[in-house]
Design a protein around this motif. Sequence first.
Motif, PDB file in Angstrom:
ATOM      1  N   ARG A  24       0.839  -1.191   0.000  1.00 36.45           N
ATOM      2  CA  ARG A  24       0.000   0.000   0.000  1.00 36.45           C
ATOM      3  C   ARG A  24       0.882   1.252   0.000  1.00 36.45           C
ATOM      4  O   ARG A  24       2.074   1.173   0.312  1.00 36.45           O
ATOM      5  N   PRO A  25       0.306   2.399  -0.348  1.00 34.43           N
ATOM      6  CA  PRO A  25       1.116   3.627  -0.382  1.00 34.43           C
ATOM      7  C   PRO A  25       1.848   3.914   0.916  1.00 34.43           C
ATOM      8  O   PRO A  25       2.996   4.369   0.909  1.00 34.43           O
ATOM      9  N   GLY A  26       1.199   3.654   2.059  1.00 32.20           N
ATOM     10  CA  GLY A  26       1.853   3.888   3.339  1.00 32.20           C
ATOM     11  C   GLY A  26       3.072   3.007   3.541  1.00 32.20           C
ATOM     12  O   GLY A  26       4.086   3.443   4.085  1.00 32.20           O
ATOM     13  N   ALA A  27       2.986   1.759   3.090  1.00 33.80           N
ATOM     14  CA  ALA A  27       4.115   0.841   3.215  1.00 33.80           C
ATOM     15  C   ALA A  27       5.257   1.275   2.310  1.00 33.80           C
ATOM     16  O   ALA A  27       6.435   1.171   2.679  1.00 33.80           O
ATOM     17  N   VAL A  28       4.921   1.775   1.111  1.00 33.19           N
ATOM     18  CA  VAL A  28       5.960   2.278   0.217  1.00 33.19           C
ATOM     19  C   VAL A  28       6.631   3.493   0.834  1.00 33.19           C
ATOM     20  O   VAL A  28       7.866   3.629   0.792  1.00 33.19           O
ATOM     21  N   LYS A  29       5.852   4.365   1.431  1.00 31.96           N
ATOM     22  CA  LYS A  29       6.406   5.550   2.085  1.00 31.96           C
ATOM     23  C   LYS A  29       7.392   5.157   3.179  1.00 31.96           C
ATOM     24  O   LYS A  29       8.478   5.733   3.298  1.00 31.96           O
ATOM     25  N   ARG A  30       7.024   4.166   3.977  1.00 34.04           N
ATOM     26  CA  ARG A  30       7.931   3.717   5.050  1.00 34.04           C
ATOM     27  C   ARG A  30       9.177   3.061   4.468  1.00 34.04           C
ATOM     28  O   ARG A  30      10.268   3.161   5.040  1.00 34.04           O
ATOM     29  N   THR A  31       9.037   2.404   3.341  1.00 32.52           N
ATOM     30  CA  THR A  31      10.165   1.710   2.722  1.00 32.52           C
ATOM     31  C   THR A  31      11.179   2.670   2.131  1.00 32.52           C
ATOM     32  O   THR A  31      12.395   2.491   2.289  1.00 32.52           O
ATOM     33  N   VAL A  32      10.689   3.710   1.443  1.00 31.96           N
ATOM     34  CA  VAL A  32      11.595   4.623   0.738  1.00 31.96           C
ATOM     35  C   VAL A  32      11.835   5.929   1.501  1.00 31.96           C
ATOM     36  O   VAL A  32      12.684   6.721   1.114  1.00 31.96           O
ATOM     37  N   GLY A  33      11.068   6.165   2.572  1.00 37.89           N
ATOM     38  CA  GLY A  33      11.275   7.370   3.372  1.00 37.89           C
ATOM     39  C   GLY A  33      10.722   8.632   2.748  1.00 37.89           C
ATOM     40  O   GLY A  33      11.134   9.734   3.104  1.00 37.89           O
ATOM     41  N   ALA A  34       9.794   8.491   1.788  1.00 39.79           N
ATOM     42  CA  ALA A  34       9.210   9.660   1.123  1.00 39.79           C
ATOM     43  C   ALA A  34       7.798   9.337   0.686  1.00 39.79           C
ATOM     44  O   ALA A  34       7.479   8.188   0.365  1.00 39.79           O
ATOM     45  N   ARG A  35       6.935  10.346   0.692  1.00 39.52           N
ATOM     46  CA  ARG A  35       5.545  10.170   0.305  1.00 39.52           C
ATOM     47  C   ARG A  35       5.378  10.109  -1.212  1.00 39.52           C
ATOM     48  O   ARG A  35       4.514   9.414  -1.735  1.00 39.52           O
ATOM     49  N   GLY A  36       6.225  10.830  -1.921  1.00 43.74           N
ATOM     50  CA  GLY A  36       6.119  10.889  -3.367  1.00 43.74           C
ATOM     51  C   GLY A  36       5.060  11.875  -3.811  1.00 43.74           C
ATOM     52  O   GLY A  36       4.190  12.289  -3.034  1.00 43.74           O
ATOM     53  N   ALA A  37       5.136  12.288  -5.061  1.00 43.89           N
ATOM     54  CA  ALA A  37       4.195  13.248  -5.633  1.00 43.89           C
ATOM     55  C   ALA A  37       3.242  12.522  -6.573  1.00 43.89           C
ATOM     56  O   ALA A  37       3.651  11.669  -7.357  1.00 43.89           O
ATOM     57  N   VAL A  38       1.953  12.857  -6.506  1.00 47.85           N
ATOM     58  CA  VAL A  38       0.965  12.247  -7.390  1.00 47.85           C
ATOM     59  C   VAL A  38       1.141  12.810  -8.796  1.00 47.85           C
ATOM     60  O   VAL A  38       1.078  14.021  -9.008  1.00 47.85           O
ATOM     61  N   VAL A  39       1.380  11.928  -9.758  1.00 47.05           N
ATOM     62  CA  VAL A  39       1.502  12.322 -11.162  1.00 47.05           C
ATOM     63  C   VAL A  39       0.120  12.414 -11.793  1.00 47.05           C
ATOM     64  O   VAL A  39      -0.223  13.375 -12.472  1.00 47.05           O
ATOM     65  N   THR A  40      -0.680  11.380 -11.570  1.00 47.70           N
ATOM     66  CA  THR A  40      -2.042  11.338 -12.110  1.00 47.70           C
ATOM     67  C   THR A  40      -2.813  10.278 -11.343  1.00 47.70           C
ATOM     68  O   THR A  40      -2.234   9.370 -10.737  1.00 47.70           O
ATOM     69  N   LYS A  41      -4.138  10.403 -11.362  1.00 47.18           N
ATOM     70  CA  LYS A  41      -4.956   9.389 -10.699  1.00 47.18           C
ATOM     71  C   LYS A  41      -6.307   9.282 -11.372  1.00 47.18           C
ATOM     72  O   LYS A  41      -6.839  10.243 -11.921  1.00 47.18           O
ATOM     73  N   ALA A  42      -6.850   8.073 -11.360  1.00 48.27           N
ATOM     74  CA  ALA A  42      -8.180   7.792 -11.874  1.00 48.27           C
ATOM     75  C   ALA A  42      -8.961   7.125 -10.749  1.00 48.27           C
ATOM     76  O   ALA A  42      -8.481   7.026  -9.612  1.00 48.27           O
ATOM     77  N   GLU A  43     -10.161   6.659 -11.061  1.00 46.90           N
ATOM     78  CA  GLU A  43     -11.004   6.074 -10.025  1.00 46.90           C
ATOM     79  C   GLU A  43     -10.331   4.866  -9.378  1.00 46.90           C
ATOM     80  O   GLU A  43     -10.463   4.646  -8.186  1.00 46.90           O
ATOM     81  N   PHE A  44      -9.568   4.093 -10.168  1.00 47.55           N
ATOM     82  CA  PHE A  44      -8.995   2.860  -9.656  1.00 47.55           C
ATOM     83  C   PHE A  44      -7.486   2.760  -9.830  1.00 47.55           C
ATOM     84  O   PHE A  44      -6.927   1.673  -9.812  1.00 47.55           O
TER      85      PHE A  44
END
Length: 235
Positions: A180-200
Motif C-alpha cells: 500500500r502507499p503507506g508501506a511504500v512511504k515507510r520503505t523509501v522514506g518519502a511520500r512521493g508526488a501524485v503524477v495522475t490518478k483515476a477512479e482505480f
Amino acid sequence: MRKTMTSLVAIATMVLGMGTLATPTASAKPGWATVTSWEGGKTKVCAVANGNGTSTVYAHWDGRRYPTVGGQFRESGAGGLAHVADDFTISGWIYSHSDKGTVGPTISIQRPSNGWVYVLSGSQIGITVEVVLPVKALSTCPGAGRAVVPADRPATDDIAPRAATCVSKKEFRRIGKAMRPGAVKRTVGARGAVVTKAEFSVVRRYARCGGGSVVVNFKRAGAGKPLKVASRFKG
C-alpha cells in the motif's frame, strides 16, 4: 474524455468490472504487449526506436474480449497515450476507440527514448485505469529489429549515496507488489508526488538517488478497496 467523464467511472464500474495494470509481456501478436486493461478489453502498446534519440510509441484498443452481455456501458472502449514532460506534466492525450468486440485504430506519439509515456484503458464514459512507464520498458514493434527490453529488467548503473528524500537502489528493490502507499512511504522514506490518478489507479513519482525518478503505479481491486502496488519503474 479524460476531464469531462471521470466522475462517471464509478457508475460504469458496477457494469464493467475492474481495470488492471500489467507488466508488458509478449502477446499473441509478436511485439505488442498489454500495458493496461479492464474487463472490456486491453490497450496494446509497442515502440520503435527512430535512431535519433527518440522512439515512436504505438497503441491500439483491443475490445475483442468484451462480454456478450449487453448494456450501455459495454458498447465501446478506448486505449490512449499521452506525453510525459520532464517535470511529469501529462499532456496531448490521443485515443484509439472501438466498438464492442472490435479492435480500434493504431495511434502513435513520439517520445524521447529515455523518457516516459502515459497509457490508459477506458470505458465509454470515463477512464478506468492509467499508468506511467519508461519508453524503454515497452516491447519492440513487429519488424523493428531491436531486442525487447523487459519492463522489470533491473538497472545496472551505480547509484550515488542516498540523499534524505530519494529512493536508493536497495529501497527500490524492496517495493513489492501489493504494498500500500503507506508501506511504500515507510520503505523509501518519502511520500512521493501524485503524477495522475483515476477512479482505480494512482501514479506516484519519487526522486531517485543519483538522479532520475522512480514511478510507482498503484491500483485498487474494487470500489472502496485499498490502493496497492501494481508496477514500479526507474528511469
